[in-house]
Design a protein around this motif. Structure first.
Motif, mmCIF file in Angstrom:
data_model
loop_
_atom_site.group_PDB
_atom_site.id
_atom_site.type_symbol
_atom_site.label_atom_id
_atom_site.label_comp_id
_atom_site.label_asym_id
_atom_site.label_seq_id
_atom_site.Cartn_x
_atom_site.Cartn_y
_atom_site.Cartn_z
ATOM 1 N N ASN A 1 0.795 -1.232 0.000
ATOM 2 C CA ASN A 1 0.000 0.000 0.000
ATOM 3 C C ASN A 1 0.824 1.277 0.000
ATOM 4 O O ASN A 1 0.391 2.292 -0.526
ATOM 5 C CB ASN A 1 -0.925 0.029 1.222
ATOM 6 N N SER B 1 5.223 2.443 4.145
ATOM 7 C CA SER B 1 5.094 2.036 5.550
ATOM 8 C C SER B 1 4.012 0.974 5.766
ATOM 9 O O SER B 1 3.753 0.581 6.897
ATOM 10 C CB SER B 1 4.802 3.261 6.421
ATOM 11 N N SER B 2 3.413 0.508 4.686
ATOM 12 C CA SER B 2 2.340 -0.477 4.755
ATOM 13 C C SER B 2 2.503 -1.471 3.603
ATOM 14 O O SER B 2 2.003 -1.253 2.506
ATOM 15 C CB SER B 2 0.978 0.237 4.670
ATOM 16 N N CYS C 1 4.865 -8.712 7.136
ATOM 17 C CA CYS C 1 4.363 -7.391 6.804
ATOM 18 C C CYS C 1 4.638 -6.375 7.911
ATOM 19 O O CYS C 1 4.998 -6.738 9.027
ATOM 20 C CB CYS C 1 2.850 -7.467 6.570
ATOM 21 N N THR C 2 4.374 -5.130 7.570
ATOM 22 C CA THR C 2 4.502 -4.064 8.554
ATOM 23 C C THR C 2 3.384 -4.122 9.589
ATOM 24 O O THR C 2 3.536 -3.605 10.690
ATOM 25 C CB THR C 2 4.524 -2.686 7.873
ATOM 26 N N SER C 3 2.259 -4.750 9.244
ATOM 27 C CA SER C 3 1.179 -5.014 10.214
ATOM 28 C C SER C 3 0.452 -6.296 9.819
ATOM 29 O O SER C 3 0.415 -6.667 8.647
ATOM 30 C CB SER C 3 0.211 -3.837 10.316
ATOM 31 N N LEU D 1 -2.204 -7.067 6.738
ATOM 32 C CA LEU D 1 -1.846 -6.890 5.330
ATOM 33 C C LEU D 1 -1.674 -8.195 4.572
ATOM 34 O O LEU D 1 -1.517 -8.186 3.355
ATOM 35 C CB LEU D 1 -0.553 -6.076 5.222
#
Length: 170
Positions: free
Chosen positions: A33, A36-37, A61-63, A66
């Motif tokens: 995305n 940062s995502s 992933c970063t979170s 995702l």
């Protein structure tokens, strides 16, 4: 009675095999995305050699939301990331730097490539083609999700991220 017991045992064994085969053929969804995502492919276990896991990579992933894997990068693993979307060619990518020590990767590990030819059933940012390299020796990573296979080059893996996915690696 012995024949009935043998039949029950055979059915239990077949059921177990079918369940294990379906687990092996799992696919993943992942998103890119922004810088940062995003997600990229990693060895399945801390400290695994990248080249030896090219057909077993799992998105991190970063979170957690995702990817269907639910895995998150270790704190401090991503040092820099640069997001690029190319609407005319229909691909999206993230390139950047890592701290290999945060996932137990060795400086002698020259890395490897995870791609749609080796990991089946992946939906990468809505596209069915993807290529992802992880290069612990250079502390570098890259991933690209593509609408067309021509934009996800899979035959230059030994040349590294900048050859496979040109971008910003600062």
């Amino acid at each position: 009675m012995l024949n009935f017991a043998s039949l029950v045992l055979l059915l239990c064994c077949l059921s177990s095999v079918v369940k294990s085969v379906s687990l092996v053929k799992r696919g993943y969804t992942l998103q890119l995305n922004s810088d940062s995502s995003f997600c990229t492919f990693m060895p399945p276990h801390y400290g695994d050699n990248v080249e030896n896991t090219e057909n077993k990579g799992i998105p991190q992933c970063t979170s957690a939301g995702l990817s269907s894997s639910g895995r998150v990068f270790p704190s401090g693993f991503i040092k820099s990331s640069h997001y690029l979307i190319n609407n005319s060619e229909h691909y999206v990518q993230v390139t950047g730097r890592i701290n290999r020590k945060k996932y137990g990767l060795k400086a002698s590990d020259e890395g490897g490539q995870y791609d749609y030819k080796h990991i089946k059933g992946v939906v990468c940012d809505g596209y069915k083609y993807f290529v992802s390299l992880l290069e612990p020796n250079d502390n570098r990573f890259c991933i690209r999700c593509c609408k067309y296979s021509r934009d996800c080059v899979t035959d230059k893996d030994t040349k590294g991220c900048p050859a496979v996915i040109p971008g910003d690696y600062s």
